[in-house]
Design an enzyme around this catalytic site. Sequence first.
Site, PDB file in Angstrom:
ATOM      1  N   LYS A 164       0.843  -1.201   0.000  1.00 54.69           N
ATOM      2  CA  LYS A 164       0.000   0.000   0.000  1.00 54.69           C
ATOM      3  C   LYS A 164       0.879   1.252   0.000  1.00 54.69           C
ATOM      4  CE  LYS A 164      -4.160   1.844   2.316  1.00 54.69           C
ATOM      5  NZ  LYS A 164      -5.077   1.681   3.460  1.00 54.69           N
ATOM      6  N   SER A 180      -9.932   1.725   2.140  1.00 51.79           N
ATOM      7  CA  SER A 180      -8.986   2.499   1.364  1.00 51.79           C
ATOM      8  C   SER A 180      -7.901   1.654   0.694  1.00 51.79           C
ATOM      9  CB  SER A 180      -8.311   3.533   2.264  1.00 51.79           C
ATOM     10  OG  SER A 180      -7.513   2.885   3.254  1.00 51.79           O
ATOM     11  N   SER A 194     -10.312  -0.709   6.299  1.00 50.40           N
ATOM     12  CA  SER A 194      -9.633  -0.451   5.026  1.00 50.40           C
ATOM     13  C   SER A 194      -8.923  -1.650   4.406  1.00 50.40           C
ATOM     14  CB  SER A 194      -8.634   0.693   5.182  1.00 50.40           C
ATOM     15  OG  SER A 194      -9.309   1.918   5.107  1.00 50.40           O
TER      16      SER A 194
END
Lengths: 467, 483
Positions: free
Chosen positions: A65, A140, A164
Amino acid sequence: MTPNTLTAHAILDLIKQKKLSAKDVFASVSAQIQKTEKDVHAYATIFDAPQIQENAAVPIPIAIKDNICIKGELTTCSSQILSGFKPPYDATVIQKLKASGAVFTGHANMDEFAFGSSTETSYYGPTRNPWNLACVPGGSSGGSAAAVAANEAIWALGSDTGGSIRQPAALCGVVGLKPTYGRVSRYGLIAFASSLDQIGPITKDITDAALLLNIIAGHDEHDSTSVDLPVPDYTKALRNDVKGLKIGIPKEYFIEGIDPQVKKSVFDAIAILKKCGATFEEISLPHTEYAVSTYYIVATAEASSNLARFDGIQYGLRRKPDHIRKTPLIDLYEETRDIGFGTEAKRRIMLGTYALSSGYYDAYYLKGLKVRTLIKKDFDEAFKKVDAIITPTSPTTAFKIGEKTNDPLSMYLSDIYTISANLSGIPAISIPCGLSKDNLPIGLQIMAKPFDEEMLFRIGFTFEQNK
Amino acid sequence: MNQQTQQFETVIGLEVHLQLDTKTKIFCGCANAFGHEPNTLTCPVCLGLPGSLPVFNKQVLEYGIKIGLALNCTVSSFIKFDRKNYYYPDLPKAYQISQYDMPVARNGFIMAPSQNGESKKIRIHRAHLEEDAGKLIHDDAANCSLVDYNRTGTPLMEIVSEPDMHSPQDAYEYLQMLKLTLQYLNVSDCDMEKGSLRCDANISIRPVGQTNLGTKTEIKNMNSFKAVKEALSYEIGRQESVVRSGGVIVQETRLWDENKQMTFSMRSKEEAHDYRYFPEPDLVPFTVSEQKIEEIKTALPELPLQKQARIKERYRLNDYDSFILVQDPLVAGFFEECVTLYPDAKKICNWITGPVLQELNAKKVPITELKLSPKNLTTLIQKVEEGVVSNLVGKDILKNILETGQDAGDIIQSQGLAQVSDDGALLKIVDELIKENEKVVGQIKAGEEKAIGFLVGQGMKKMQGKANPKKITELLKRRILDV
């Protein structure tokens, strides 16, 4: 051969049998990125040809990420304000992955600073759901989940502050685990809400999640909030056996707003686990209705402070207006932050600043902390009676891109089932449990006591074997 | 009452920021040191880089508890940090990790001796731990500002007094005593020039007899104790003239301008920051055991006033001498070492508080860096007391020692400084004196024994100072008075 479609444990077996090389694996992932990335847009940055150590323990291609620092690689939280930022150090999880020979494919796209549930707020533009390109992948960590679902990576790391990791895993049909707060070091994870953030694996199945957690878990002297407890070998928890386990179903989680297909799919999964010998009982988590509002006070308050350092002084974007408006310094701060942050980031910074302001602190932040304690107590009580709790991961399947961007409140409700695990610090996993009639994945969430990730793996593995 | 004749009382409270000289910084492993190349003592943590996290240095806690105990505070066993949020380029995270509602120490006091010999009790409101910011350097010529992050993360203890001082002199004496106490604890070099000790003042005035506090101003940018005194004196005058001319004091922060010897308004209360304090989520609160606090308490060194009382009693010195000796713990230590080597404490004290301190003040070095050892000093004193050399020659020998480090005995021998005590040589001189000064001898015989002094002086001249005056006196008496 398409090794990129395999799980890591299958790949590792083939490598062991000399039927596959680490190079082949990376080449197939690379080829897939060439093929589908223009549609999916899972990555914020794709790294240049990485070093591959054939004899490494785990030479698995992994997407990271965009909020986890990798030395010398662009790390931007998918925000313009971190333009050009290349950290001079590795996050602890990156050091551990490097030591085991993992191959970094790139930085996965995300909602700007992890603010969102759809990966639409990224400065680089949205990621699309590999199951249906018109839909969001969730967020996310939408880039991380989409990369794994699209076979553009074998593994991915995400971060989970309010769901997320789990929500995009559910929407993309992959496994996503939020470990117990303190299980994985946060050192090098660019903070959103320090008391809630946790890094975790996104993988194709439960076994891979256990393998990846084995690598990244453990106490870190650089993170005071990481807990000094021994790390078990999580693969030992992969048992096809739930006999005698008591599992709770919280009544507050199956209320209006839930997609009937999601509800049905979750109850189908419950039926399978029942057949395998688990017993189920309805439980109550009475403070559930306050979770979302509590979360948006605590998380935004911490975020407003964590994001204050992006001021154009030391790194990232720096902008100045053409003429002096206030003072050269204040102008620089205001212009940099005005241009550098997107709408959702600004909204959350303002919310959090307000919650901490003098005169409002007691009514908002302090009250938020108190309710958080109550929510945690709900779980303490529940785990006196049951070994685990099962809920849906998300009330709906993947929604259309653009569908909720103008309605932040309905977007915030996407995390209604996942937020409580962050507020109470407990581990939670999302596992694919079926498809809707539109052929979109549905996720099942399992929650357990703090540091009992083994329970999640055990139940998840049993379900995977028997579905 | 007529404003022109109104008498005012001043109320002063001080905030002292003390840099603690631990080996490493408060939240990372970087060296905590002064005077290095800019931005060489930094890491992702003290640079506040995205993703970095603080880890609390336990040495800092020990220093903090030590200071709290020495200032007679209640020490908190629960340790918690908070974030103080504000923007400034020298603060890379845009928040300072500090302690807000639960300082490590509170409700203490120190006794500050004043000029008139009395001690004044100044209460300590609280003392808390926090991190220092970087250093901003403005380059007016290049029209830019530069930041040095070496100082970022230096451990600080902020010590806040109650408003118990009523004059610049009070403030000065409090600071002196506070600094001395801190020096005894060995937790900081307390050097205001290097910024290891910084002081801000809150000051207000009120009509004599009024109990409510007047509106205060906060004075910053005072770089020495002298500057604190000057700035406070100026500010009292300014506030009095504002009130006397019918104005009101505005609550504000004012900066002391050393060159202009004036304070200037920096920002008003309306412009003051809302620091949005909240608990630091990156540091888990923890409890220090009572046992640990007790251990630190037991290990506290003797503090200035305790040391003074003990030295005074044990070596039978007066208030003044003992006070001077304890102004520097190293000097007091030097003194006590000397006393183990030579029994006359008062004589040793005189040598130390006289010529030795003179040398220290001139050279501005600690006593341990002088080329003078307790052994050498006591050897010298002994030689003087035994009459081997005169007091005056002794002082010269001390100067020689301070320059060369040579042994006192060696200096006396190699330079032939020993007084002549040999009866034979001195008798010759005494006989000469008697022959040359018949009149004086007559006076002495007539009972004016004091007149012997004149003859002794003459004799010393003849011997160019190298005679033992006691011996000459003795021989003169024997010859003249036949005793």
